[in-house]
Motif scaffolding. Structure first.
Motif, PDB file in Angstrom:
ATOM      1  N   ARG A   1      40.835 -78.749  87.586  1.00 66.02           N
ATOM      2  CA  ARG A   1      39.792 -79.758  87.720  1.00 66.02           C
ATOM      3  C   ARG A   1      38.588 -79.381  86.866  1.00 66.02           C
ATOM      4  O   ARG A   1      38.277 -78.209  86.696  1.00 66.02           O
ATOM      5  N   SER A   2      37.909 -80.357  86.334  1.00 65.98           N
ATOM      6  CA  SER A   2      36.760 -80.133  85.457  1.00 65.98           C
ATOM      7  C   SER A   2      35.464 -80.201  86.256  1.00 65.98           C
ATOM      8  O   SER A   2      35.297 -81.079  87.105  1.00 65.98           O
ATOM      9  N   ASP A   3      34.569 -79.249  85.971  1.00 66.75           N
ATOM     10  CA  ASP A   3      33.217 -79.369  86.500  1.00 66.75           C
ATOM     11  C   ASP A   3      32.351 -79.999  85.406  1.00 66.75           C
ATOM     12  O   ASP A   3      32.846 -80.506  84.399  1.00 66.75           O
ATOM     13  N   GLU A   4      31.057 -79.974  85.596  1.00 63.06           N
ATOM     14  CA  GLU A   4      30.167 -80.633  84.633  1.00 63.06           C
ATOM     15  C   GLU A   4      30.273 -80.023  83.242  1.00 63.06           C
ATOM     16  O   GLU A   4      30.237 -80.732  82.231  1.00 63.06           O
TER      17      GLU A   4
ATOM     18  N   ARG B   1      33.893 -80.714  81.647  1.00 62.74           N
ATOM     19  CA  ARG B   1      34.147 -82.122  81.350  1.00 62.74           C
ATOM     20  C   ARG B   1      33.823 -82.431  79.886  1.00 62.74           C
ATOM     21  O   ARG B   1      34.495 -83.242  79.240  1.00 62.74           O
TER      22      ARG B   1
ATOM     23  N   GLU C   1      38.952 -85.521  83.862  1.00 62.46           N
ATOM     24  CA  GLU C   1      38.649 -84.922  85.162  1.00 62.46           C
ATOM     25  C   GLU C   1      39.610 -83.792  85.496  1.00 62.46           C
ATOM     26  O   GLU C   1      39.224 -82.793  86.087  1.00 62.46           O
ATOM     27  N   THR C   2      40.868 -83.940  85.132  1.00 58.12           N
ATOM     28  CA  THR C   2      41.877 -82.908  85.376  1.00 58.12           C
ATOM     29  C   THR C   2      42.769 -82.795  84.146  1.00 58.12           C
ATOM     30  O   THR C   2      43.004 -83.778  83.438  1.00 58.12           O
TER      31      THR C   2
END
Length: 412
Positions: free
Chosen positions: A235-238, A241, A247-248
């Motif tokens: 999963r991507s954080d800020e 991203r 997002e993933t």
């Protein structure tokens, strides 16, 4: 191969000794120390095997280290007016080139020794082997000096481009000159410049592809960004991203996403200036720069390679100890058989003799017949008579049986 045979023999010996212990619990207390040693040996063998596999895996990737490359730049002059002591006079000979003002620049370098390791073993690498490509630019008026003011050296393999300790460039002139040296180093593993987005996340500016992937994976684990339901997704954080653009992403595509944010590294820029018309009271010392260079750690690779190959003396000592252990275990096994034999005879001699005769009779039937069924056709009445066992062929049969027993024992 000898080590494999010794290990196999030791395993067989251990098995036979354990069988002795199981068959006779009286030996269990005395052999407790031996069993502890066997358990310790198994753990040690497993640890050594695991460490050897780790070293082999490390050697397959070739361990790298960071060394310091010291680059020296110096110059010498010739034919200058102050050298001949005839400043203002024109004594040059254009036809022979004598007394024409000229200068030459020398670029060379060497690796600094590591304090904790001392001098490197083996021959030193030539300076040119550390460079992929180099350009030297001279800041001069092209109208006065029309000769080539840019020199480029691309490294190539072959006898026409051998390794060099340094580079010497000669030009004519007697005016102040500024030199700009652009140098692309040959790192191992190959280094890349990280994009600003990826660099801000990992906190590094240059790294190899594998090193960047490992650093990014460490960041993902620390931040807990691996999907808990599907461990194959990240999963991507800020921050991520901006790198992934999603997002993933699948875990196996991390190297691909990292590669998009890698670019060729910045070259090494060196600036050097001199004025050949100024007399030198003493030889000028070369100007030096220290740069970091990623390269293969030959010393560590050699040490790990030695660990993979057992020492000849150690192997010989271990083989002798294995032989001694095998002989002692076999002696213990034979003593156990003798003790069991005599103990059975002492407890009930009549039953023991009867059991022994029945066993010998069965063996004799097997020897006389072509198979198990034919051996049983002998008449029971003849077996009850002592004359049957005094026949001429009985001694031959006994000799054959003894030969088979010895052959079977030898195979074991």
């Amino acid at each position: 191969m000898d080590g494999h045979k010794a290990a196999k023999r030791r395993k067989l010996t251990d098995k036979s000794l354990l069988n002795v212990i199981l068959q006779n619990p009286d030996f269990a207390e005395d052999s407790q120390m031996y069993q502890s040693l066997l358990e310790m040996e198994r753990k040690l063998d497993w640890t050594i095997t695991r460490k050897r596999m780790e070293i082999q895996d490390t050697l397959s990737r070739n361990p790298a280290t960071t060394r310091t490359l010291r680059i020296f730049v110096s110059h010498t002059v010739s034919g200058q007016s102050w050298q001949a002591g005839t400043e203002g006079d024109n004594l040059t000979n254009p036809e022979t080139g004598e007394s024409i003002p000229a200068w030459q620049v020398r670029i060379e370098g060497r690796l600094l020794e590591l304090p904790q390791r001392g001098k490197d073993k083996g021959p030193q690498r030539k300076f040119s082997t550390f460079i992929k490509r180099m350009m030297v630019e001279f800041d001069r008026d092209t109208n006065v000096y029309p000769e080539n003011n840019i020199v480029e050296w691309p490294r190539a393999t072959g006898h026409h481009n051998p390794p060099l300790d340094g580079f010497t460039i000669r030009r004519t002139g007697d005016v102040p000159t500024n030199i700009r040296i652009v140098m692309y180093l040959d790192h191992y593993p190959e280094q890349y410049r990280l994009s600003p987005d990826l660099s801000s996340v990992l906190g590094i500016r240059e790294e190899s592809h594998l090193g960047a992937v490992q650093a990014l994976w460490s960041y993902i684990k620390i931040q807990g960004l691996q999907d808990k339901a599907d461990r194959r997704l990240v999963r991507s954080d800020e921050k991520l991203r901006a790198i992934f653009g999603a997002e993933t992403i699948p875990f196996q595509k991390l190297p691909e996403y990292v590669k998009r944010h890698l670019a060729p590294p910045e070259p090494i820029l060196l600036h050097y200036s001199f004025d050949p018309s100024i007399p030198l009271s003493e030889p000028e010392r070369p100007t030096a720069w220290d740069v970091e260079l990623k390269m293969e750690d030959a010393a560590l690779k050699s040490k790990m390679g030695v660990m993979l190959h057992a020492n000849k003396e150690t192997s010989t000592t271990l083989a002798k100890m294995d032989e001694e252990i095998a002989l002692l275990a076999q002696s213990l096994h034979n003593s156990h058989l003798k003790r069991t034999f005599l103990q059975s005879f002492a407890n009930d001699p009549a039953k023991f003799i009867q059991t022994w005769l029945e066993s010998q009779s069965r063996d004799l039937e097997s020897v006389l017949g072509a198979g198990a069924s034919e051996g049983l056709t002998l008449r029971q009445e003849e077996l009850r008579r002592s004359e049957f066992f005094r026949l001429p062929w009985v001694e031959e049969a006994v000799a054959v049986q003894e030969g088979l027993r010895l052959a079977s024992k030898g195979m074991q």
